[in-house]
Design a protein around this motif. Sequence first.
Motif, PDB file in Angstrom:
ATOM      1  N   LEU A 113      -3.107  -8.160 -16.175  1.00  0.00           N
ATOM      2  CA  LEU A 113      -3.494  -7.932 -14.778  1.00  0.00           C
ATOM      3  C   LEU A 113      -2.504  -7.251 -13.828  1.00  0.00           C
ATOM      4  O   LEU A 113      -2.753  -6.648 -13.164  1.00  0.00           O
ATOM      5  N   VAL A 116      -1.849  -3.834 -14.461  1.00  0.00           N
ATOM      6  CA  VAL A 116      -2.813  -3.071 -14.037  1.00  0.00           C
ATOM      7  C   VAL A 116      -2.478  -2.962 -12.377  1.00  0.00           C
ATOM      8  O   VAL A 116      -2.814  -1.825 -11.725  1.00  0.00           O
ATOM      9  N   PHE A 117      -2.294  -3.814 -11.766  1.00  0.00           N
ATOM     10  CA  PHE A 117      -2.308  -3.902 -10.248  1.00  0.00           C
ATOM     11  C   PHE A 117      -0.884  -3.113  -9.876  1.00  0.00           C
ATOM     12  O   PHE A 117      -1.100  -2.610  -8.774  1.00  0.00           O
ATOM     13  N   ILE A 120      -2.175   0.338 -10.001  1.00  0.00           N
ATOM     14  CA  ILE A 120      -2.949   0.655  -8.937  1.00  0.00           C
ATOM     15  C   ILE A 120      -1.978   0.923  -7.422  1.00  0.00           C
ATOM     16  O   ILE A 120      -2.027   1.655  -6.912  1.00  0.00           O
ATOM     17  N   SER A 124      -1.268   4.157  -5.399  1.00  0.00           N
ATOM     18  CA  SER A 124      -1.528   4.499  -4.012  1.00  0.00           C
ATOM     19  C   SER A 124      -0.579   4.533  -3.022  1.00  0.00           C
ATOM     20  O   SER A 124      -0.680   5.133  -1.823  1.00  0.00           O
ATOM     21  N   THR A 125       0.651   4.167  -3.230  1.00  0.00           N
ATOM     22  CA  THR A 125       1.778   4.176  -2.186  1.00  0.00           C
ATOM     23  C   THR A 125       3.066   4.989  -2.858  1.00  0.00           C
ATOM     24  O   THR A 125       3.661   5.460  -1.803  1.00  0.00           O
ATOM     25  N   CYS A 149       9.211  -1.240   1.598  1.00  0.00           N
ATOM     26  CA  CYS A 149       8.240  -2.188   1.809  1.00  0.00           C
ATOM     27  C   CYS A 149       7.243  -2.139   0.822  1.00  0.00           C
ATOM     28  O   CYS A 149       6.780  -3.078   0.390  1.00  0.00           O
ATOM     29  N   SER A 150       6.718  -0.765   0.467  1.00  0.00           N
ATOM     30  CA  SER A 150       5.564  -0.962  -0.257  1.00  0.00           C
ATOM     31  C   SER A 150       5.912  -1.397  -1.834  1.00  0.00           C
ATOM     32  O   SER A 150       5.038  -1.848  -2.236  1.00  0.00           O
ATOM     33  N   GLY A 153       5.810  -4.733  -1.712  1.00  0.00           N
ATOM     34  CA  GLY A 153       4.496  -5.385  -1.515  1.00  0.00           C
ATOM     35  C   GLY A 153       3.786  -5.403  -2.681  1.00  0.00           C
ATOM     36  O   GLY A 153       2.781  -6.109  -3.184  1.00  0.00           O
ATOM     37  N   ILE A 154       3.856  -4.074  -3.575  1.00  0.00           N
ATOM     38  CA  ILE A 154       3.044  -4.097  -4.823  1.00  0.00           C
ATOM     39  C   ILE A 154       3.688  -5.259  -5.855  1.00  0.00           C
ATOM     40  O   ILE A 154       2.529  -5.855  -6.421  1.00  0.00           O
ATOM     41  N   ILE A 157       1.917  -8.513  -4.401  1.00  0.00           N
ATOM     42  CA  ILE A 157       0.582  -8.512  -4.641  1.00  0.00           C
ATOM     43  C   ILE A 157       0.102  -8.787  -6.202  1.00  0.00           C
ATOM     44  O   ILE A 157      -0.825  -9.569  -6.569  1.00  0.00           O
ATOM     45  N   LEU A 160       0.980 -12.107  -7.230  1.00  0.00           N
ATOM     46  CA  LEU A 160      -0.017 -13.140  -6.464  1.00  0.00           C
ATOM     47  C   LEU A 160      -1.660 -13.202  -7.254  1.00  0.00           C
ATOM     48  O   LEU A 160      -2.101 -14.040  -7.766  1.00  0.00           O
ATOM     49  N   LEU A 161      -1.984 -11.817  -7.398  1.00  0.00           N
ATOM     50  CA  LEU A 161      -3.468 -11.878  -7.912  1.00  0.00           C
ATOM     51  C   LEU A 161      -3.193 -12.440  -9.619  1.00  0.00           C
ATOM     52  O   LEU A 161      -4.304 -12.975  -9.843  1.00  0.00           O
ATOM     53  N   THR A 164      -3.577 -16.157  -9.147  1.00  0.00           N
ATOM     54  CA  THR A 164      -4.385 -16.806  -8.547  1.00  0.00           C
ATOM     55  C   THR A 164      -5.754 -16.401  -9.345  1.00  0.00           C
ATOM     56  O   THR A 164      -6.813 -16.876  -8.697  1.00  0.00           O
ATOM     57  N   THR A 165      -5.617 -15.681 -10.534  1.00  0.00           N
ATOM     58  CA  THR A 165      -7.048 -15.378 -11.165  1.00  0.00           C
ATOM     59  C   THR A 165      -6.942 -16.432 -12.240  1.00  0.00           C
ATOM     60  O   THR A 165      -6.183 -16.511 -12.989  1.00  0.00           O
TER      61      THR A 165
END
Lengths: 180, 159
Positions: A113, A116-117, A120, A124-125, A149-150, A153-154, A157, A160-161, A164-165
């Motif tokens: 996961l 994969v994130f 993504i 996106s950035t 920053c991005s 952030g990536i 995120i 964390l994802l 928390t899954t």
Amino acid sequence: MKQKSSALRRYSLFLILFAANLILLFTAPEIGQSAFRLTAANLTEMLSILPPIFLLLGLMDVWIPRETMMKYMGRDAGLRGGLLAFTMGSAAAGPLYAAFPVSGMLLKKGVTLSNVFIFIGAWSTTKIPMLLFEASSLGWKFTAIRLLCSIAGILMISFLLEKTTSENERKRLYKRAQDL
Amino acid sequence: MYTYALYVTALVFLGLSFSKDRTKTRQVLRKTWKSFENILPQFLSVLMIIGIMLSVLNREVISQLIGQESGLAGMALAAVIGSITLIPGFVAFPLAASLLEAGAGYGQIAMFVTTLMMVGVVTLPVESQFFGRKLAVKRNAMAFVFCLAAAWIIGGLMK
């Protein structure tokens, strides 16, 4: 007959929106026309970029064994997997919505996961052609700070994802990917 | 150019696949079509929504909304507009540059640009198809919080 009604149901939201746009065409012609024009332009873009992406995904699905993908981007791939995901996302072009089907395939092939994130997030950035464009409009300083920053952030995120899954949800997710 | 390269790559691999195994290649084509048709309704809906939305929220409206308000209200507007709409980079960046000229601060611009890139409420139906609703919403929510922080940092550093 059953097939037909389910197709109708699947396309119902689209048909409703299409009807809404038609109504706009008569009640607010300027907005309605511009909406149809934009949709047509976006549709052309989508129909030009998605077929090769889906074809590559189909090829990947049939020819690349799950084990191979897991070795490079799965649970045991470690940092290298994250780096690979980041590079794949940054090298891509095209709107973010094209990244989701690719992600579905990555899940199907057992990629973690968080990777994969990361993919993504990078898509996106941190896409390279976009960065050049951003710098020419908003300046290098803005672009550099934004990029740093991005990236931070990536990573946050994705981490964390992943954390928390729950195990159950994860299982459901990978099972869903098998059916796509 | 990129699209062209993508087609060449896909077709070369398809040719390779065909020369190696015809049955598998037929399987490839079937899967390709199935997965494409599977997601097509969501894609079409998203494109219609984007079309209608960008016609209402066109360039002039956006610069009126974000350009004049440079305080907290401007930040909030930038976040909302950035999160719902999806604007391709080649439109978004020049728009952001013209917003700067119109008087918006770097904080708002950063908020607008980062939410534009990472948060997509309109594309949620497509995202949910692959990640499930819960995870898709969670990703967007986290990305949104990140954008608030990023806008604050960028706004501070660019002063």
